[in-house]
Design a protein around this motif. Structure first.
Motif, PDB file in Angstrom:
ATOM      1  N   ALA A  33       0.853  -1.179   0.000  1.00 53.67           N
ATOM      2  CA  ALA A  33       0.000   0.000   0.000  1.00 53.67           C
ATOM      3  C   ALA A  33       0.894   1.236   0.000  1.00 53.67           C
ATOM      4  CB  ALA A  33      -0.906  -0.002   1.226  1.00 53.67           C
ATOM      5  N   ILE A  34       0.463   2.266  -0.708  1.00 54.10           N
ATOM      6  CA  ILE A  34       1.275   3.463  -0.874  1.00 54.10           C
ATOM      7  C   ILE A  34       0.485   4.693  -0.455  1.00 54.10           C
ATOM      8  CG2 ILE A  34       2.536   4.913  -2.503  1.00 54.10           C
ATOM      9  CD1 ILE A  34       3.820   2.193  -2.009  1.00 54.10           C
ATOM     10  N   GLY A  35       1.169   5.599   0.194  1.00 57.58           N
ATOM     11  CA  GLY A  35       0.546   6.857   0.589  1.00 57.58           C
ATOM     12  C   GLY A  35       1.334   8.046   0.085  1.00 57.58           C
ATOM     13  N   TRP A  36       0.621   9.136  -0.131  1.00 55.20           N
ATOM     14  CA  TRP A  36       1.243  10.418  -0.429  1.00 55.20           C
ATOM     15  C   TRP A  36       1.099  11.315   0.800  1.00 55.20           C
ATOM     16  CZ3 TRP A  36       4.215  11.832  -4.470  1.00 55.20           C
ATOM     17  CH2 TRP A  36       4.169  11.058  -5.638  1.00 55.20           C
ATOM     18  N   PHE A  37       2.172  12.002   1.126  1.00 59.06           N
ATOM     19  CA  PHE A  37       2.214  12.938   2.227  1.00 59.06           C
ATOM     20  C   PHE A  37       2.709  14.282   1.674  1.00 59.06           C
ATOM     21  CE2 PHE A  37       2.001   9.878   5.797  1.00 59.06           C
ATOM     22  CZ  PHE A  37       2.259   8.695   5.122  1.00 59.06           C
ATOM     23  N   ARG A  45       4.211  17.466   8.572  1.00 56.98           N
ATOM     24  CA  ARG A  45       3.869  16.581   7.468  1.00 56.98           C
ATOM     25  C   ARG A  45       2.476  15.999   7.675  1.00 56.98           C
ATOM     26  NH1 ARG A  45       8.427  12.520   6.245  1.00 56.98           N
ATOM     27  NH2 ARG A  45       7.723  11.604   8.212  1.00 56.98           N
ATOM     28  N   GLU A  46       1.704  15.928   6.610  1.00 61.90           N
ATOM     29  CA  GLU A  46       0.341  15.409   6.707  1.00 61.90           C
ATOM     30  C   GLU A  46       0.078  14.412   5.589  1.00 61.90           C
ATOM     31  OE1 GLU A  46      -2.637  18.392   6.049  1.00 61.90           O
ATOM     32  OE2 GLU A  46      -1.674  19.179   4.251  1.00 61.90           O
ATOM     33  N   GLY A  47      -0.811  13.469   5.864  1.00 62.51           N
ATOM     34  CA  GLY A  47      -1.214  12.525   4.843  1.00 62.51           C
ATOM     35  C   GLY A  47      -2.163  13.174   3.860  1.00 62.51           C
ATOM     36  N   VAL A  48      -2.008  12.829   2.601  1.00 61.38           N
ATOM     37  CA  VAL A  48      -2.822  13.411   1.545  1.00 61.38           C
ATOM     38  C   VAL A  48      -3.745  12.373   0.920  1.00 61.38           C
ATOM     39  CG1 VAL A  48      -2.751  14.520  -0.724  1.00 61.38           C
ATOM     40  CG2 VAL A  48      -1.082  15.166   1.032  1.00 61.38           C
ATOM     41  N   ALA A  49      -3.190  11.218   0.565  1.00 59.19           N
ATOM     42  CA  ALA A  49      -3.967  10.175  -0.093  1.00 59.19           C
ATOM     43  C   ALA A  49      -3.247   8.847   0.075  1.00 59.19           C
ATOM     44  CB  ALA A  49      -4.149  10.487  -1.577  1.00 59.19           C
ATOM     45  N   CYS A  50      -4.012   7.764  -0.019  1.00 61.51           N
ATOM     46  CA  CYS A  50      -3.390   6.451   0.051  1.00 61.51           C
ATOM     47  C   CYS A  50      -4.198   5.459  -0.778  1.00 61.51           C
ATOM     48  CB  CYS A  50      -3.226   5.975   1.483  1.00 61.51           C
ATOM     49  SG  CYS A  50      -4.728   6.026   2.466  1.00 61.51           S
ATOM     50  N   ILE A  51      -3.520   4.379  -1.173  1.00 64.40           N
ATOM     51  CA  ILE A  51      -4.145   3.415  -2.064  1.00 64.40           C
ATOM     52  C   ILE A  51      -3.675   2.021  -1.697  1.00 64.40           C
ATOM     53  CG2 ILE A  51      -2.312   3.689  -3.798  1.00 64.40           C
ATOM     54  CD1 ILE A  51      -4.518   3.385  -5.955  1.00 64.40           C
ATOM     55  N   SER A  52      -4.595   1.079  -1.751  1.00 65.15           N
ATOM     56  CA  SER A  52      -4.267  -0.303  -1.422  1.00 65.15           C
ATOM     57  C   SER A  52      -3.482  -0.957  -2.560  1.00 65.15           C
ATOM     58  CB  SER A  52      -5.559  -1.091  -1.162  1.00 65.15           C
ATOM     59  OG  SER A  52      -6.372  -1.117  -2.344  1.00 65.15           O
ATOM     60  N   ILE A  58      -9.162   3.350  -1.401  1.00 62.76           N
ATOM     61  CA  ILE A  58      -8.490   4.649  -1.505  1.00 62.76           C
ATOM     62  C   ILE A  58      -9.041   5.556  -0.409  1.00 62.76           C
ATOM     63  CG2 ILE A  58      -8.355   6.746  -2.920  1.00 62.76           C
ATOM     64  CD1 ILE A  58      -8.248   4.950  -5.379  1.00 62.76           C
ATOM     65  N   ASP A  59      -8.194   6.413   0.110  1.00 62.27           N
ATOM     66  CA  ASP A  59      -8.641   7.403   1.080  1.00 62.27           C
ATOM     67  C   ASP A  59      -7.943   8.722   0.784  1.00 62.27           C
ATOM     68  OD1 ASP A  59      -8.479   7.892   4.683  1.00 62.27           O
ATOM     69  OD2 ASP A  59     -10.080   8.349   3.277  1.00 62.27           O
ATOM     70  N   TYR A  60      -8.633   9.824   1.071  1.00 61.84           N
ATOM     71  CA  TYR A  60      -8.099  11.158   0.839  1.00 61.84           C
ATOM     72  C   TYR A  60      -8.275  12.026   2.073  1.00 61.84           C
ATOM     73  CZ  TYR A  60      -8.355  10.016  -4.167  1.00 61.84           C
ATOM     74  OH  TYR A  60      -8.207   9.428  -5.398  1.00 61.84           O
ATOM     75  N   ALA A  61      -7.388  12.970   2.222  1.00 61.52           N
ATOM     76  CA  ALA A  61      -7.595  14.017   3.210  1.00 61.52           C
ATOM     77  C   ALA A  61      -8.751  14.901   2.740  1.00 61.52           C
ATOM     78  CB  ALA A  61      -6.328  14.851   3.372  1.00 61.52           C
ATOM     79  N   VAL A 104      -5.824   7.786   5.679  1.00 57.60           N
ATOM     80  CA  VAL A 104      -4.938   8.941   5.577  1.00 57.60           C
ATOM     81  C   VAL A 104      -4.577   9.505   6.950  1.00 57.60           C
ATOM     82  CG1 VAL A 104      -4.950  11.374   4.917  1.00 57.60           C
ATOM     83  CG2 VAL A 104      -5.513   9.642   3.232  1.00 57.60           C
ATOM     84  N   SER A 105      -5.532   9.527   7.844  1.00 56.32           N
ATOM     85  CA  SER A 105      -5.300  10.208   9.124  1.00 56.32           C
ATOM     86  C   SER A 105      -4.372   9.444  10.049  1.00 56.32           C
ATOM     87  CB  SER A 105      -6.640  10.441   9.820  1.00 56.32           C
ATOM     88  OG  SER A 105      -7.301   9.204  10.040  1.00 56.32           O
ATOM     89  N   THR A 106      -4.240   8.128   9.845  1.00 51.04           N
ATOM     90  CA  THR A 106      -3.423   7.338  10.771  1.00 51.04           C
ATOM     91  C   THR A 106      -2.313   6.532  10.104  1.00 51.04           C
ATOM     92  OG1 THR A 106      -4.986   5.479  10.662  1.00 51.04           O
ATOM     93  CG2 THR A 106      -5.313   7.123  12.418  1.00 51.04           C
ATOM     94  N   MET A 107      -2.180   6.612   8.798  1.00 54.50           N
ATOM     95  CA  MET A 107      -1.155   5.814   8.124  1.00 54.50           C
ATOM     96  C   MET A 107       0.241   6.263   8.549  1.00 54.50           C
ATOM     97  SD  MET A 107      -1.400   7.260   4.225  1.00 54.50           S
ATOM     98  CE  MET A 107      -1.090   8.986   3.837  1.00 54.50           C
ATOM     99  N   VAL A 108       1.126   5.309   8.598  1.00 58.77           N
ATOM    100  CA  VAL A 108       2.526   5.561   8.940  1.00 58.77           C
ATOM    101  C   VAL A 108       3.368   5.126   7.749  1.00 58.77           C
ATOM    102  CG1 VAL A 108       4.419   4.967  10.492  1.00 58.77           C
ATOM    103  CG2 VAL A 108       2.096   5.243  11.388  1.00 58.77           C
ATOM    104  N   GLY A 109       4.295   5.961   7.348  1.00 59.67           N
ATOM    105  CA  GLY A 109       5.086   5.688   6.161  1.00 59.67           C
ATOM    106  C   GLY A 109       6.476   5.165   6.472  1.00 59.67           C
TER     107      GLY A 109
END
Length: 122
Positions: A33-37, A45-52, A58-61, A104-109
């Motif tokens: 899974a990949i996220g954009w911050f 730094r904040e999460g913007v979007a993520c994808i499985s 998919i989730d977005y801020a 997005v709100s809790t993902m860790v990169g």
């Protein structure tokens, strides 16, 4: 060394568009899974979007919903962030990373890249 590499940033006028790309070095992106911050000047730094992995989740801020679209092409081992209707407050360094959850709100990169600068200004 496992690392991702972001590209596609630049200077754009308000209302414009950019597409960011995220590629991997040393591993295969399409098994994660990949996220954009992003980190704006003087901001955390904040999460913007993520994808499985499959792209089905998919989730977005809230701040980017309806304007940004995350997608992936597993055949090309690349994840994208299409950014439309850009605003000055979108100015930031954008990072992609492997993430541990599709929220997005809790993902860790991890496996961070150097980021790509996006500047929205007239």
């Amino acid at each position: 060394q496992l690392q991702v590499e972001e590209s596609g940033g630049g200077l754009v006028q308000p209302g414009g568009s950019l597409r960011l790309s995220c590629a991997a070095s040393g591993f295969t992106l399409n098994t994660y899974a990949i996220g954009w911050f992003r980190q704006g000047p003087g901001k955390e730094r904040e999460g913007v979007a993520c994808i499985s992995i499959s792209g089905s989740i998919i989730d977005y801020a809230d701040s980017v919903k309806g304007r940004f679209t995350i997608s992936r092409d597993n055949a090309k081992n690349t994840v994208y962030l299409q950014m439309n209707i850009l605003k000055p407050e979108d100015t930031a360094v954008y990072y992609c990373a492997v993430v541990n959850r599709i929220t997005v709100s809790t993902m860790v990169g991890r496996y961070w890249g150097q980021g790509t600068q996006v500047t929205v200004s007239s």
